[in-house]
Design a protein around this motif. Structure first.
Motif, PDB file in Angstrom:
ATOM      1  N   HIS A  42       0.819  -1.217   0.000  1.00 17.76           N
ATOM      2  CA  HIS A  42       0.000   0.000   0.000  1.00 17.76           C
ATOM      3  C   HIS A  42       0.856   1.271   0.000  1.00 17.76           C
ATOM      4  O   HIS A  42       0.480   2.279   0.616  1.00 17.76           O
ATOM      5  CB  HIS A  42      -0.964   0.032   1.200  1.00 17.76           C
ATOM      6  CG  HIS A  42      -1.850  -1.163   1.248  1.00 17.76           C
ATOM      7  ND1 HIS A  42      -2.530  -1.645   0.160  1.00 17.76           N
ATOM      8  CD2 HIS A  42      -2.150  -1.999   2.268  1.00 17.76           C
ATOM      9  CE1 HIS A  42      -3.209  -2.717   0.496  1.00 17.76           C
ATOM     10  NE2 HIS A  42      -2.985  -2.968   1.768  1.00 17.76           N
ATOM     11  N   MET A  43       2.006   1.214  -0.613  1.00 15.24           N
ATOM     12  CA  MET A  43       2.811   2.439  -0.801  1.00 15.24           C
ATOM     13  C   MET A  43       3.758   2.222  -1.967  1.00 15.24           C
ATOM     14  O   MET A  43       4.101   1.081  -2.307  1.00 15.24           O
ATOM     15  CB  MET A  43       3.593   2.786   0.479  1.00 15.24           C
ATOM     16  CG  MET A  43       4.668   1.793   0.871  1.00 15.24           C
ATOM     17  SD  MET A  43       5.415   2.114   2.509  1.00 15.24           S
ATOM     18  CE  MET A  43       6.479   3.507   2.157  1.00 15.24           C
ATOM     19  N   ARG A  44       4.161   3.329  -2.577  1.00 11.79           N
ATOM     20  CA  ARG A  44       5.175   3.320  -3.624  1.00 11.79           C
ATOM     21  C   ARG A  44       6.518   3.550  -2.940  1.00 11.79           C
ATOM     22  O   ARG A  44       6.580   4.039  -1.821  1.00 11.79           O
ATOM     23  CB  ARG A  44       4.914   4.463  -4.625  1.00 11.79           C
ATOM     24  CG  ARG A  44       3.591   4.367  -5.356  1.00 11.79           C
ATOM     25  CD  ARG A  44       3.690   3.599  -6.658  1.00 11.79           C
ATOM     26  NE  ARG A  44       4.854   4.014  -7.454  1.00 11.79           N
ATOM     27  CZ  ARG A  44       5.526   3.200  -8.255  1.00 11.79           C
ATOM     28  NH1 ARG A  44       5.177   1.938  -8.379  1.00 11.79           N
ATOM     29  NH2 ARG A  44       6.552   3.646  -8.957  1.00 11.79           N
ATOM     30  N   PRO A  45       7.640   3.204  -3.605  1.00 15.73           N
ATOM     31  CA  PRO A  45       8.933   3.492  -2.970  1.00 15.73           C
ATOM     32  C   PRO A  45       9.050   4.986  -2.672  1.00 15.73           C
ATOM     33  O   PRO A  45       8.896   5.815  -3.574  1.00 15.73           O
ATOM     34  CB  PRO A  45       9.948   3.054  -4.035  1.00 15.73           C
ATOM     35  CG  PRO A  45       9.218   2.057  -4.877  1.00 15.73           C
ATOM     36  CD  PRO A  45       7.789   2.516  -4.900  1.00 15.73           C
ATOM     37  N   PRO A  46       9.297   5.362  -1.413  1.00 15.11           N
ATOM     38  CA  PRO A  46       9.493   6.781  -1.105  1.00 15.11           C
ATOM     39  C   PRO A  46      10.753   7.271  -1.827  1.00 15.11           C
ATOM     40  O   PRO A  46      11.696   6.506  -1.989  1.00 15.11           O
ATOM     41  CB  PRO A  46       9.730   6.809   0.409  1.00 15.11           C
ATOM     42  CG  PRO A  46       9.532   5.436   0.906  1.00 15.11           C
ATOM     43  CD  PRO A  46       9.513   4.507  -0.244  1.00 15.11           C
ATOM     44  N   THR A  47      10.756   8.524  -2.228  1.00 16.04           N
ATOM     45  CA  THR A  47      11.952   9.058  -2.877  1.00 16.04           C
ATOM     46  C   THR A  47      12.011  10.570  -2.713  1.00 16.04           C
ATOM     47  O   THR A  47      10.940  11.195  -2.687  1.00 16.04           O
ATOM     48  CB  THR A  47      11.982   8.649  -4.375  1.00 16.04           C
ATOM     49  OG1 THR A  47      13.229   9.044  -4.930  1.00 16.04           O
ATOM     50  CG2 THR A  47      10.852   9.272  -5.173  1.00 16.04           C
ATOM     51  N   PRO A  48      13.187  11.196  -2.574  1.00 14.49           N
ATOM     52  CA  PRO A  48      14.489  10.566  -2.445  1.00 14.49           C
ATOM     53  C   PRO A  48      14.664   9.967  -1.050  1.00 14.49           C
ATOM     54  O   PRO A  48      14.529  10.672  -0.048  1.00 14.49           O
ATOM     55  CB  PRO A  48      15.473  11.729  -2.685  1.00 14.49           C
ATOM     56  CG  PRO A  48      14.711  12.957  -2.315  1.00 14.49           C
ATOM     57  CD  PRO A  48      13.262  12.670  -2.553  1.00 14.49           C
ATOM     58  N   TYR A  49      14.962   8.666  -1.015  1.00 17.97           N
ATOM     59  CA  TYR A  49      14.994   7.964   0.275  1.00 17.97           C
ATOM     60  C   TYR A  49      15.898   6.746   0.203  1.00 17.97           C
ATOM     61  O   TYR A  49      15.799   5.945  -0.727  1.00 17.97           O
ATOM     62  CB  TYR A  49      13.570   7.517   0.632  1.00 17.97           C
ATOM     63  CG  TYR A  49      13.433   7.004   2.038  1.00 17.97           C
ATOM     64  CD1 TYR A  49      13.590   7.848   3.122  1.00 17.97           C
ATOM     65  CD2 TYR A  49      13.173   5.668   2.285  1.00 17.97           C
ATOM     66  CE1 TYR A  49      13.480   7.389   4.422  1.00 17.97           C
ATOM     67  CE2 TYR A  49      13.058   5.189   3.582  1.00 17.97           C
ATOM     68  CZ  TYR A  49      13.216   6.061   4.646  1.00 17.97           C
ATOM     69  OH  TYR A  49      13.115   5.602   5.932  1.00 17.97           O
ATOM     70  N   LEU A  50      16.789   6.611   1.166  1.00 20.09           N
ATOM     71  CA  LEU A  50      17.583   5.396   1.325  1.00 20.09           C
ATOM     72  C   LEU A  50      17.179   4.798   2.662  1.00 20.09           C
ATOM     73  O   LEU A  50      17.396   5.414   3.711  1.00 20.09           O
ATOM     74  CB  LEU A  50      19.090   5.710   1.322  1.00 20.09           C
ATOM     75  CG  LEU A  50      19.630   6.383   0.061  1.00 20.09           C
ATOM     76  CD1 LEU A  50      21.099   6.728   0.229  1.00 20.09           C
ATOM     77  CD2 LEU A  50      19.432   5.477  -1.156  1.00 20.09           C
ATOM     78  N   PRO A  51      16.542   3.607   2.646  1.00 18.98           N
ATOM     79  CA  PRO A  51      16.017   3.083   3.907  1.00 18.98           C
ATOM     80  C   PRO A  51      17.088   2.487   4.800  1.00 18.98           C
ATOM     81  O   PRO A  51      18.183   2.157   4.347  1.00 18.98           O
ATOM     82  CB  PRO A  51      15.039   1.995   3.449  1.00 18.98           C
ATOM     83  CG  PRO A  51      15.537   1.545   2.133  1.00 18.98           C
ATOM     84  CD  PRO A  51      16.240   2.733   1.509  1.00 18.98           C
ATOM     85  N   SER A  52      16.724   2.325   6.065  1.00 18.91           N
ATOM     86  CA  SER A  52      17.529   1.540   6.997  1.00 18.91           C
ATOM     87  C   SER A  52      16.990   0.118   6.906  1.00 18.91           C
ATOM     88  O   SER A  52      15.781  -0.094   7.010  1.00 18.91           O
ATOM     89  CB  SER A  52      17.324   2.081   8.412  1.00 18.91           C
ATOM     90  OG  SER A  52      17.451   1.049   9.360  1.00 18.91           O
ATOM     91  N   ALA A  53      17.868  -0.876   6.726  1.00 17.82           N
ATOM     92  CA  ALA A  53      17.402  -2.258   6.600  1.00 17.82           C
ATOM     93  C   ALA A  53      16.607  -2.685   7.828  1.00 17.82           C
ATOM     94  O   ALA A  53      15.694  -3.496   7.728  1.00 17.82           O
ATOM     95  CB  ALA A  53      18.596  -3.189   6.402  1.00 17.82           C
ATOM     96  N   HIS A  54      16.950  -2.129   8.995  1.00 10.14           N
ATOM     97  CA  HIS A  54      16.326  -2.601  10.235  1.00 10.14           C
ATOM     98  C   HIS A  54      15.256  -1.676  10.777  1.00 10.14           C
ATOM     99  O   HIS A  54      14.400  -2.090  11.546  1.00 10.14           O
ATOM    100  CB  HIS A  54      17.410  -2.812  11.304  1.00 10.14           C
ATOM    101  CG  HIS A  54      18.447  -3.787  10.862  1.00 10.14           C
ATOM    102  ND1 HIS A  54      19.801  -3.569  11.008  1.00 10.14           N
ATOM    103  CD2 HIS A  54      18.330  -4.981  10.234  1.00 10.14           C
ATOM    104  CE1 HIS A  54      20.452  -4.600  10.496  1.00 10.14           C
ATOM    105  NE2 HIS A  54      19.591  -5.457  10.024  1.00 10.14           N
TER     106      HIS A  54
END
Ligand SMILES: CC(C)(COP(=O)(O)OP(=O)(O)OC[C@H]1O[C@@H](n2cnc3c(N)ncnc32)[C@H](O)[C@@H]1OP(=O)(O)O)[C@@H](O)C(=O)NCCC(=O)NCCS
Length: 283
Positions: A269-281
């Motif tokens: 229920h979401m598109r990849p946020p951008t500009p965004y680099l996620p934290s794996a944890h």
């Protein structure tokens, strides 16, 4: 999962991930003492804030599987998930993921940074997540290629409201208490200008950990500044980068890093946020 399970849960996930990287004739790539400590700190943090999302599976009284999920505002995320290698593929993971997902009841969005294990991908897709193939950027930063990056400063606890507000704009939910953990173990970089704002947590080796910004220009400044902090003699890496973050791929390649594909960013229920680099944890 209870506090008393944390030590054994750490070793279960360590063995689960080590088996994934097992190469014939090579020693099993086990977690370092420092990384094991960090895993346990994270587990204790999640038990404090998300006890209902942390579960273990037992076989004859022994912990054989672990899952840790978190809820931050309207976002549910999976922070850890592993089953002892000899018991994988027998349905334990399915049961663990079901209770972890149930913890997110009422959350609008779901976020997982997946390993390259086909069993994990199968579970996440079966649970309704869309799989976005991800890239891993690794290598030594070529310092001769660094541009001058302006407008970025080191941040502190006083900047966390700004970070939470950027999060809400970019990924729809703040990291809230997870920033306290990140602040303890990494350097916060902040860029706050009239035209846009953003932040990035940088590991001690210079790897960017989580980065969010209200526009690409700010995101690029933050990523360049993170890379500028890398030790030129040591390789850095950051992953969970989907094609939506081409701005980051271009910077990493320009800095001399190499790219390969690894794992998936799995979203519901979401598109990849951008500009965004996620934290794996902490997603
Ligand atoms: C991912 C993991 C937690 C899943 O736990 P599990 O107990 O193996 O999961 P299950 O047995 O419930 O489900 C695995 C699914 O993959 C399938 N599978 C088993 N072996 C497989 C293989 N080698 N390749 C592809 N699929 C496989 C199973 O048939 C099952 O699918 P199904 O239920 O549709 O039949 C576990 O395999 C693991 O610890 N992997 C290593 C660590 C890891 O990558 N964790 C994920 C972090 S993002």
């Amino acid at each position: 999962m209870r506090t008393g399970d944390v030590t054994v849960a750490e070793s279960v996930t360590d063995l689960a991930f080590a088996a994934l990287e097992d190469r014939p004739g090579m020693p099993l790539p086990r977690r370092s003492t420092a990384r094991a400590r960090r895993w346990r700190d994270r587990a204790e943090h999640l038990l404090r804030h998300d006890a209902g999302g942390c579960w273990v599976a037992e076989d004859e009284g022994h912990v054989v599987g672990v899952t840790m999920a978190l809820r931050r505002e309207s976002l549910w995320g999976l922070s850890s998930y592993g089953v002892l290698p000899r018991l994988q593929g027998a349905g334990i993971g399915k049961a663990l993921l079901e209770v972890a997902v149930a913890y997110g009841a009422g959350c609008l969005r779901g976020f997982i940074c997946s390993s390259h294990d086909p069993r994990a991908a199968r579970r996440y897709r079966s649970a309704g997540f869309t799989l976005y193939p991800a890239m891993l950027l690794t290598g030594q930063v070529d310092r001769s290629l660094l541009p001058v990056s302006e407008g970025v400063r080191e941040g502190s606890a006083g900047d966390l409201d700004l970070c939470n507000s950027v999060d809400r704009q970019v990924r729809g939910a703040a990291h809230g208490p997870d920033f306290e953990v990140l602040l303890n173990r990494s350097t916060l970089l902040v860029c706050d200008q009239l035209t846009g704002s953003g932040y990035c947590f940088v590991e001690t080796d210079g790897s960017p950990h989580v980065l969010a910004a209200t526009n690409r220009r700010v995101a690029s400044r933050l990523l360049w500044e993170a890379l500028a902090r890398a030790d030129p003699a040591s390789p850095i890496s950051f992953g969970d980068v989907t094609a939506e973050q081409e701005w980051a791929v271009d910077i990493a390649l320009a800095a001399g890093l190499t790219v390969r594909n690894e794992g998936y960013v799995c979203l519901r229920h979401m598109r990849p946020p951008t500009p965004y680099l996620p934290s794996a944890h902490f997603l």
